[in-house]
Design a protein around this motif. Structure first.
Motif, PDB file in Angstrom:
ATOM      1  N   LEU A  31       0.854  -1.188   0.000  1.00 24.08           N
ATOM      2  CA  LEU A  31       0.000   0.000   0.000  1.00 24.08           C
ATOM      3  C   LEU A  31       0.886   1.232   0.000  1.00 24.08           C
ATOM      4  CD1 LEU A  31      -2.773   1.427   0.358  1.00 24.08           C
ATOM      5  CD2 LEU A  31      -2.524   1.053   2.825  1.00 24.08           C
ATOM      6  N   GLY A  32       0.653   2.149  -0.918  1.00 26.79           N
ATOM      7  CA  GLY A  32       1.428   3.383  -0.992  1.00 26.79           C
ATOM      8  C   GLY A  32       0.540   4.588  -0.801  1.00 26.79           C
ATOM      9  N   LEU A  33       0.981   5.522   0.046  1.00 25.47           N
ATOM     10  CA  LEU A  33       0.214   6.727   0.344  1.00 25.47           C
ATOM     11  C   LEU A  33       1.032   7.953  -0.041  1.00 25.47           C
ATOM     12  CD1 LEU A  33      -1.062   5.617   3.866  1.00 25.47           C
ATOM     13  CD2 LEU A  33      -2.284   5.451   1.691  1.00 25.47           C
ATOM     14  N   CYS A  34       0.502   8.744  -0.956  1.00 23.65           N
ATOM     15  CA  CYS A  34       1.119   9.975  -1.445  1.00 23.65           C
ATOM     16  C   CYS A  34       2.510   9.674  -2.028  1.00 23.65           C
ATOM     17  CB  CYS A  34       1.159  11.029  -0.349  1.00 23.65           C
ATOM     18  SG  CYS A  34       1.344  12.704  -1.014  1.00 23.65           S
ATOM     19  N   LEU A  35       3.598  10.065  -1.355  1.00 19.31           N
ATOM     20  CA  LEU A  35       4.925   9.708  -1.858  1.00 19.31           C
ATOM     21  C   LEU A  35       5.031   8.206  -2.075  1.00 19.31           C
ATOM     22  CD1 LEU A  35       7.920  10.232  -2.524  1.00 19.31           C
ATOM     23  CD2 LEU A  35       8.380  10.181  -0.049  1.00 19.31           C
ATOM     24  N   GLY A  36       4.429   7.428  -1.183  1.00 16.73           N
ATOM     25  CA  GLY A  36       4.464   5.972  -1.341  1.00 16.73           C
ATOM     26  C   GLY A  36       3.849   5.517  -2.643  1.00 16.73           C
ATOM     27  N   ALA A  37       2.741   6.131  -3.042  1.00 19.17           N
ATOM     28  CA  ALA A  37       2.105   5.795  -4.319  1.00 19.17           C
ATOM     29  C   ALA A  37       2.986   6.211  -5.487  1.00 19.17           C
ATOM     30  CB  ALA A  37       0.736   6.464  -4.418  1.00 19.17           C
ATOM     31  N   GLN A  38       3.633   7.369  -5.357  1.00 20.86           N
ATOM     32  CA  GLN A  38       4.534   7.837  -6.411  1.00 20.86           C
ATOM     33  C   GLN A  38       5.718   6.885  -6.567  1.00 20.86           C
ATOM     34  OE1 GLN A  38       5.457  11.765  -5.013  1.00 20.86           O
ATOM     35  NE2 GLN A  38       3.328  12.452  -5.157  1.00 20.86           N
ATOM     36  N   GLY A  54      -3.679  -5.524  -9.695  1.00 23.74           N
ATOM     37  CA  GLY A  54      -4.229  -6.775  -9.222  1.00 23.74           C
ATOM     38  C   GLY A  54      -4.999  -6.542  -7.937  1.00 23.74           C
ATOM     39  N   SER A  55      -4.985  -7.528  -7.065  1.00 19.82           N
ATOM     40  CA  SER A  55      -5.633  -7.376  -5.762  1.00 19.82           C
ATOM     41  C   SER A  55      -4.623  -7.129  -4.658  1.00 19.82           C
ATOM     42  CB  SER A  55      -6.448  -8.637  -5.438  1.00 19.82           C
ATOM     43  OG  SER A  55      -5.588  -9.767  -5.369  1.00 19.82           O
ATOM     44  N   HIS A  56      -3.326  -7.033  -5.033  1.00 20.17           N
ATOM     45  CA  HIS A  56      -2.278  -6.993  -4.016  1.00 20.17           C
ATOM     46  C   HIS A  56      -1.670  -5.621  -3.794  1.00 20.17           C
ATOM     47  CE1 HIS A  56      -0.218  -7.461  -7.870  1.00 20.17           C
ATOM     48  NE2 HIS A  56       0.852  -6.950  -7.309  1.00 20.17           N
ATOM     49  N   ALA A  57      -1.912  -4.675  -4.681  1.00 18.79           N
ATOM     50  CA  ALA A  57      -1.229  -3.387  -4.572  1.00 18.79           C
ATOM     51  C   ALA A  57      -2.206  -2.245  -4.807  1.00 18.79           C
ATOM     52  CB  ALA A  57      -0.074  -3.305  -5.573  1.00 18.79           C
ATOM     53  N   LEU A  58      -2.070  -1.206  -3.981  1.00 20.60           N
ATOM     54  CA  LEU A  58      -2.934  -0.034  -4.072  1.00 20.60           C
ATOM     55  C   LEU A  58      -2.097   1.208  -3.824  1.00 20.60           C
ATOM     56  CD1 LEU A  58      -5.904   1.027  -4.293  1.00 20.60           C
ATOM     57  CD2 LEU A  58      -6.022   0.823  -1.793  1.00 20.60           C
ATOM     58  N   GLY A  59      -2.155   2.158  -4.748  1.00 15.49           N
ATOM     59  CA  GLY A  59      -1.435   3.411  -4.610  1.00 15.49           C
ATOM     60  C   GLY A  59      -2.411   4.572  -4.554  1.00 15.49           C
ATOM     61  N   LEU A  60      -2.334   5.378  -3.510  1.00 14.74           N
ATOM     62  CA  LEU A  60      -3.254   6.495  -3.297  1.00 14.74           C
ATOM     63  C   LEU A  60      -2.463   7.791  -3.201  1.00 14.74           C
ATOM     64  CD1 LEU A  60      -5.494   4.847  -0.537  1.00 14.74           C
ATOM     65  CD2 LEU A  60      -5.830   4.810  -3.021  1.00 14.74           C
ATOM     66  N   GLN A  61      -2.761   8.747  -4.078  1.00 15.79           N
ATOM     67  CA  GLN A  61      -2.083  10.034  -4.051  1.00 15.79           C
ATOM     68  C   GLN A  61      -2.472  10.841  -2.810  1.00 15.79           C
ATOM     69  OE1 GLN A  61       0.291  11.884  -6.464  1.00 15.79           O
ATOM     70  NE2 GLN A  61       0.330  12.408  -4.305  1.00 15.79           N
ATOM     71  N   PHE A  62      -3.654  10.611  -2.302  1.00 19.91           N
ATOM     72  CA  PHE A  62      -4.182  11.363  -1.164  1.00 19.91           C
ATOM     73  C   PHE A  62      -3.877  10.628   0.147  1.00 19.91           C
ATOM     74  CE2 PHE A  62      -7.341   8.798  -3.294  1.00 19.91           C
ATOM     75  CZ  PHE A  62      -7.919   8.058  -2.277  1.00 19.91           C
ATOM     76  N   HIS A  63      -4.363  11.184   1.257  1.00 24.62           N
ATOM     77  CA  HIS A  63      -4.054  10.667   2.593  1.00 24.62           C
ATOM     78  C   HIS A  63      -5.332  10.256   3.320  1.00 24.62           C
ATOM     79  CE1 HIS A  63       0.263  11.763   2.949  1.00 24.62           C
ATOM     80  NE2 HIS A  63      -0.048  12.788   2.184  1.00 24.62           N
ATOM     81  N   PRO A  64      -5.897   9.080   3.031  1.00 22.24           N
ATOM     82  CA  PRO A  64      -7.084   8.657   3.773  1.00 22.24           C
ATOM     83  C   PRO A  64      -6.774   8.344   5.233  1.00 22.24           C
ATOM     84  CG  PRO A  64      -6.284   6.861   2.404  1.00 22.24           C
ATOM     85  CD  PRO A  64      -5.481   8.078   2.038  1.00 22.24           C
ATOM     86  N   GLU A  65      -5.508   8.066   5.520  1.00 22.29           N
ATOM     87  CA  GLU A  65      -5.113   7.709   6.893  1.00 22.29           C
ATOM     88  C   GLU A  65      -5.081   8.917   7.827  1.00 22.29           C
ATOM     89  OE1 GLU A  65      -1.309   9.459   5.451  1.00 22.29           O
ATOM     90  OE2 GLU A  65      -3.036   8.449   4.568  1.00 22.29           O
ATOM     91  N   ALA A  66      -5.103  10.124   7.258  1.00 24.32           N
ATOM     92  CA  ALA A  66      -4.959  11.339   8.067  1.00 24.32           C
ATOM     93  C   ALA A  66      -6.192  11.545   8.954  1.00 24.32           C
ATOM     94  CB  ALA A  66      -4.747  12.547   7.165  1.00 24.32           C
ATOM     95  N   ASP A  67      -5.945  11.753  10.229  1.00 25.41           N
ATOM     96  CA  ASP A  67      -6.996  11.987  11.216  1.00 25.41           C
ATOM     97  C   ASP A  67      -7.162  13.496  11.387  1.00 25.41           C
ATOM     98  OD1 ASP A  67      -8.501  12.320  13.536  1.00 25.41           O
ATOM     99  OD2 ASP A  67      -7.509  10.709  14.617  1.00 25.41           O
ATOM    100  N   PRO A  68      -8.343  14.047  11.101  1.00 25.27           N
ATOM    101  CA  PRO A  68      -8.521  15.504  11.230  1.00 25.27           C
ATOM    102  C   PRO A  68      -8.182  16.044  12.610  1.00 25.27           C
ATOM    103  CG  PRO A  68     -10.407  14.521  10.114  1.00 25.27           C
ATOM    104  CD  PRO A  68      -9.569  13.382  10.616  1.00 25.27           C
TER     105      PRO A  68
END
Length: 230
Positions: free
Chosen positions: A85-92, A165-179
């Motif tokens: 799973l990649g988040l922002c830089l991780g997705a890049q 596939g079903s094994h990798a997901l890259g997200l440019q945004f930050h769903p993990e961020a807690d307001p």
């Protein structure tokens, strides 16, 4: 069931994802990019790797040479179809490891806003985010890598999410961020916010007004993604 969270900035952590992962049975281990890098056996052996965000550019290998090893580890892990799973830089970084271009976007995208899901996105785990604001905080973007499926967009960023596939997901945004935990972001990125002309008190107030909704939606999204892993 070890989850290695590769961190590029101390306050950009797993956020609201941490509880979901713990409840799913994962033992979480944080590693600091450039300081305590993953060995190739760890890239191959971890049950899940989450590559988190950060302010460096995925293509700036000359300035940050350790990025080359990170890309090589991602390339190896993704070739083995291991959960990633990649988040922002991780997705890049994931996109780059898969052969796609990462480059400066037309401008900064900072703040809370929902993403627009395409048909593939609506049929994916991201359906749990539909209509829910997520945190955007990036100046770079990526092309969808070969074999990847585009899932989401915003008006200023056509490529917001991709799956492989079903094994990798890259997200440019930050769903993990807690307001409720936005203040470290406002402090740590103070120079960037000023340079981008972002109204910091307004962003703080917007975050406070969101309550727990974004965390609830993000938890549902991550739970759905974990449930589909091979």
């Amino acid at each position: 069931m070890k989850c290695i969270a590769l961190q590029h900035l101390a306050f950009e952590d797993l956020g609201s994802f941490a509880r979901v992962l713990a409840d799913a049975g994962y033992e979480i281990e944080y590693r600091q990019a450039g300081v305590s890098p993953l060995g190739i056996d760890e890239w191959r052996g971890a049950g899940l790797v989450v590559v988190l965000g950060g302010p460096v550019a995925a293509y700036d290998i000359r300035t940050y040479p350790w990025l080359e090893d990170e890309l090589a580890g991602l390339r190896e892990r993704l070739a083995l179809r291991l959960p990633t799973l990649g988040l922002c830089l991780g997705a890049q970084l994931m996109a780059s490891a898969l052969g796609a271009r990462v480059y400066p976007a037309a401008g900064k995208e900072i703040g809370w806003a929902a993403v627009e899901l395409n048909e593939a996105g609506q049929a994916s785990c991201l359906a749990r985010l539909e209509g829910s604001p997520v945190l955007h905080w990036h100046g770079d973007t990526f092309d969808v890598p070969p074999g990847g499926v585009l899932l989401a967009r915003t008006a200023s960023t056509p490529h917001q999410a991709f799956s492989l596939g079903s094994h990798a997901l890259g997200l440019q945004f930050h769903p993990e961020a807690d307001p409720s935990r936005i203040e470290p972001w406002l402090i740590g990125h103070a120079c960037e916010l000023v340079q981008a002309g972002v109204d910091i008190p307004a962003l703080r107030a917007c975050s406070a007004a969101l309550g727990t909704g974004p965390c609830t939606a993000a938890a549902a999204m991550l739970t759905a993604w974990l449930g589909q892993l091979e």
